[in-house]
Design a protein around this motif. Structure first.
Motif, mmCIF file in Angstrom:
data_model
loop_
_atom_site.group_PDB
_atom_site.id
_atom_site.type_symbol
_atom_site.label_atom_id
_atom_site.label_comp_id
_atom_site.label_asym_id
_atom_site.label_seq_id
_atom_site.Cartn_x
_atom_site.Cartn_y
_atom_site.Cartn_z
ATOM 1 N N PRO A 130 0.762 -1.246 0.000
ATOM 2 C CA PRO A 130 0.000 0.000 0.000
ATOM 3 C C PRO A 130 0.798 1.306 0.000
ATOM 4 C CG PRO A 130 -0.087 -1.026 2.164
ATOM 5 C CD PRO A 130 0.616 -1.988 1.264
ATOM 6 N N LEU A 131 1.924 1.348 0.673
ATOM 7 C CA LEU A 131 2.648 2.611 0.811
ATOM 8 C C LEU A 131 3.748 2.757 -0.239
ATOM 9 C CD1 LEU A 131 3.086 2.745 4.699
ATOM 10 C CD2 LEU A 131 1.174 3.556 3.295
ATOM 11 N N GLU A 132 4.133 3.984 -0.505
ATOM 12 C CA GLU A 132 5.210 4.226 -1.473
ATOM 13 C C GLU A 132 6.489 3.508 -1.069
ATOM 14 O OE1 GLU A 132 5.866 8.292 -2.519
ATOM 15 O OE2 GLU A 132 3.728 8.726 -2.830
ATOM 16 N N CYS A 133 6.755 3.454 0.226
ATOM 17 C CA CYS A 133 7.972 2.815 0.712
ATOM 18 C C CYS A 133 7.816 1.297 0.831
ATOM 19 C CB CYS A 133 8.382 3.401 2.056
ATOM 20 S SG CYS A 133 7.105 3.271 3.331
ATOM 21 N N ASP A 134 6.645 0.771 0.462
ATOM 22 C CA ASP A 134 6.420 -0.681 0.517
ATOM 23 C C ASP A 134 6.858 -1.392 -0.750
ATOM 24 O OD1 ASP A 134 5.381 -0.655 3.075
ATOM 25 O OD2 ASP A 134 3.295 -0.505 2.423
ATOM 26 N N VAL A 135 7.411 -0.634 -1.694
ATOM 27 C CA VAL A 135 7.917 -1.217 -2.936
ATOM 28 C C VAL A 135 9.275 -0.599 -3.249
ATOM 29 C CG1 VAL A 135 5.651 -1.732 -3.910
ATOM 30 C CG2 VAL A 135 6.690 0.501 -4.332
ATOM 31 N N TRP A 136 10.035 -1.303 -4.080
ATOM 32 C CA TRP A 136 11.387 -0.844 -4.387
ATOM 33 C C TRP A 136 11.388 0.428 -5.225
ATOM 34 C CZ3 TRP A 136 13.085 -0.598 -9.484
ATOM 35 C CH2 TRP A 136 12.299 -1.267 -10.435
ATOM 36 N N SER A 137 10.333 0.669 -6.008
ATOM 37 C CA SER A 137 10.224 1.903 -6.790
ATOM 38 C C SER A 137 8.755 2.256 -6.967
ATOM 39 C CB SER A 137 10.893 1.765 -8.156
ATOM 40 O OG SER A 137 10.636 2.920 -8.957
ATOM 41 N N HIS A 138 8.297 3.225 -6.217
ATOM 42 C CA HIS A 138 6.897 3.664 -6.320
ATOM 43 C C HIS A 138 6.576 4.119 -7.746
ATOM 44 C CE1 HIS A 138 3.158 5.719 -5.540
ATOM 45 N NE2 HIS A 138 3.686 6.880 -5.870
ATOM 46 N N LYS A 139 7.447 4.888 -8.335
ATOM 47 C CA LYS A 139 7.195 5.440 -9.668
ATOM 48 C C LYS A 139 7.085 4.333 -10.714
ATOM 49 C CE LYS A 139 9.043 8.780 -13.002
ATOM 50 N NZ LYS A 139 10.136 9.770 -13.268
ATOM 51 N N GLN A 140 7.990 3.356 -10.661
ATOM 52 C CA GLN A 140 8.003 2.311 -11.680
ATOM 53 C C GLN A 140 6.904 1.263 -11.485
ATOM 54 O OE1 GLN A 140 11.941 0.911 -13.130
ATOM 55 N NE2 GLN A 140 12.818 2.206 -11.517
ATOM 56 N N LEU A 141 6.319 1.212 -10.299
ATOM 57 C CA LEU A 141 5.320 0.182 -10.035
ATOM 58 C C LEU A 141 3.891 0.717 -9.967
ATOM 59 C CD1 LEU A 141 7.179 -2.027 -7.416
ATOM 60 C CD2 LEU A 141 6.818 -2.486 -9.829
ATOM 61 N N LEU A 142 3.696 1.992 -10.270
ATOM 62 C CA LEU A 142 2.358 2.576 -10.206
ATOM 63 C C LEU A 142 1.364 1.886 -11.132
ATOM 64 C CD1 LEU A 142 2.885 6.434 -9.836
ATOM 65 C CD2 LEU A 142 1.539 4.940 -8.354
ATOM 66 N N ASP A 143 1.839 1.353 -12.229
ATOM 67 C CA ASP A 143 0.970 0.657 -13.179
ATOM 68 C C ASP A 143 1.130 -0.851 -13.115
ATOM 69 O OD1 ASP A 143 -0.125 3.044 -14.212
ATOM 70 O OD2 ASP A 143 1.615 3.321 -15.519
#
Length: 264
Positions: A156-169
């Motif tokens: 759920p959070l931006e910091c819950d993934v290695w790259s928020h920008k690259q994983l938005l889609d």
């Protein structure tokens, strides 16, 4: 039942294929209760004996051949076995029990949702969102102290993934999924124990793809696995850990275990 309780949750990605690392985990961590997701085995051939030999004599299973499947293995008695069909198609994705202290324990495996984040182009994505919506309707009616654990398949959070920008889609971190999970969390005032004990933006990944030959090299993790508690249950929690080293064990799952300790 003792005043303290240690509960673990792990998407094991086939309990029979990984029985060696499950038993190693139990030997090292000695939780009172282990919740497994993606067991991939029907109840009749679930490998219950290795768990019984280690003291996990209370076993509540909801299995399915080759796919899905959940199980709760416990050293303490379990009552009121209940399965919800939040997928609405008979898939084995939930098992719930009541602990001796009255707390309900819900073990859930949310669908992954396919590869395309569009319910028209990809029916699996719509099924995932509908699953969470059914969970939300159930959650709104809860009147009991409850701990809900499992593979929610959403970071759920931006910091819950290695790259928020690259994983938005990318399915598991899209805004529509995050919004759905947020509504679920708000429906009962659930406390996210991971972020309660490790506030954002602390590193807290629980999953790394098999596609990378060395998962540590690029460290492209996501926090897909969660433990949520009703406020009264959260108040009894004394610690929460994500056991990242398990991802390097022999024949690992792509997920790692979560462990929370309670003092009731």
């Amino acid at each position: 039942m003792s005043d303290t309780l240690k509960i673990a949750s792990w998407n094991i990605n086939s309990v029979r294929a990984r029985i060696d690392i499950v038993t190693r985990f139990l030997e090292e961590e000695r939780p009172d209760i282990l919740c497994l997701q993606e067991t991939k085995v029907v109840n009749d051939i679930f490998p219950g004996d290795p768990f019984r030999r280690m003291g996990y004599v209370h076993q509540v299973l909801n299995g399915q051949r080759m796919h899905h499947g959940v199980a709760i293995l416990s050293k303490v008695p379990l009552d009121e076995n209940l399965n919800h069909d939040w997928q609405d198609n008979g898939e084995a994705r939930h098992v719930g029990v009541r602990l001796p202290n009255g707390v309900r324990l819900e073990n859930v495996y949310v669908p992954a949702g396919g590869d395309i984040p569009d319910r028209v182009l990809n029916p699996k994505f719509g099924q995932k969102l509908d699953f969470i919506e059914r969970m939300t309707r159930w959650s709104e009616t809860l009147a009991e102290p409850t701990l809900m654990v499992g593979d929610f398949n959403i970071a759920p959070l931006e910091c819950d993934v290695w790259s928020h920008k690259q994983l938005l889609d990318v399915v598991s971190h899209t805004p529509v999924e995050v919004e759905a999970l947020t509504r679920l969390q708000q429906s009962h005032g659930w406390i996210d124990l991971g972020r309660h004990f490790h506030p954002a933006p602390a590193r807290l990944y629980t999953w790394w793809s098999y596609r990378s030959k060395d998962w540590t090299a690029n460290d492209r993790g996501r926090r897909l696995d969660h433990m949520w508690a009703s406020p009264t249950v959260a108040a009894a929690a004394t610690g929460h850990r994500v056991l990242e080293p398990c991802r390097s064990w022999l024949k690992p799952s792509d997920h790692v275990p979560l462990v929370t300790e309670f003092s009731f």
